[in-house]
Write a protein that holds these residues in place. Structure first.
Motif, mmCIF file in Angstrom:
data_model
loop_
_atom_site.group_PDB
_atom_site.id
_atom_site.type_symbol
_atom_site.label_atom_id
_atom_site.label_comp_id
_atom_site.label_asym_id
_atom_site.label_seq_id
_atom_site.Cartn_x
_atom_site.Cartn_y
_atom_site.Cartn_z
ATOM 1 N N ILE A 1 0.870 -1.175 0.000
ATOM 2 C CA ILE A 1 0.000 0.000 0.000
ATOM 3 C C ILE A 1 0.902 1.218 0.000
ATOM 4 O O ILE A 1 1.811 1.338 0.825
ATOM 5 N N ASP B 1 -1.681 11.587 1.216
ATOM 6 C CA ASP B 1 -2.844 11.073 1.955
ATOM 7 C C ASP B 1 -3.824 10.285 1.089
ATOM 8 O O ASP B 1 -4.970 10.077 1.466
ATOM 9 N N ASN B 2 -3.394 9.845 -0.091
ATOM 10 C CA ASN B 2 -4.177 8.942 -0.931
ATOM 11 C C ASN B 2 -3.506 7.585 -0.911
ATOM 12 O O ASN B 2 -2.294 7.484 -1.116
ATOM 13 N N LEU B 3 -4.284 6.547 -0.637
ATOM 14 C CA LEU B 3 -3.733 5.200 -0.565
ATOM 15 C C LEU B 3 -3.947 4.471 -1.890
ATOM 16 O O LEU B 3 -5.040 4.507 -2.454
ATOM 17 N N TYR B 4 -2.895 3.808 -2.360
ATOM 18 C CA TYR B 4 -2.942 3.034 -3.597
ATOM 19 C C TYR B 4 -2.459 1.623 -3.315
ATOM 20 O O TYR B 4 -1.456 1.434 -2.634
ATOM 21 N N ASN C 1 1.207 5.353 0.133
ATOM 22 C CA ASN C 1 0.532 6.563 0.578
ATOM 23 C C ASN C 1 1.168 7.755 -0.121
ATOM 24 O O ASN C 1 2.325 8.074 0.117
#
Length: 87
Positions: A70, A75-78, A72
């Motif tokens: 994962i 502040d966007n998780l992919y 980050n």
């Protein structure tokens, strides 16, 4: 009738939308190899097999990528697979 096996994260609705299937009568003229190629456009689908059991029954088997990492970013998780591709 459409039977889908092996899907965990990819929903049945997503599969049907990817294949552009309006109803069960619209599967009759579809080529299975071209349907497999359409499924592989989904970032989470690693492999797909499509076969016809009869003129109105489609069997779809999906093998999905599993998130291994994962990431980050701002502040966007992919989710990333084992090949470091976003899924």
């Amino acid at each position: 009738k459409i039977v889908i096996n092996g899907h965990n994260k990819v929903s049945k609705e997503e599969v049907i939308e990817l294949l552009d299937i309006k109803d069960e009568s619209s599967i009759e003229g579809k080529d299975t190899k071209s349907l497999e190629k359409l499924l592989l456009k989904h970032p989470r689908i690693k492999s797909a097999s499509v076969s016809k059991r009869s003129k109105d029954q489609l069997l779809i088997t999906i093998n999905e990528y599993v998130a291994k990492f994962i990431l980050n970013v701002n502040d966007n998780l992919y989710e990333l697979n084992e090949e470091y591709k976003v899924i």
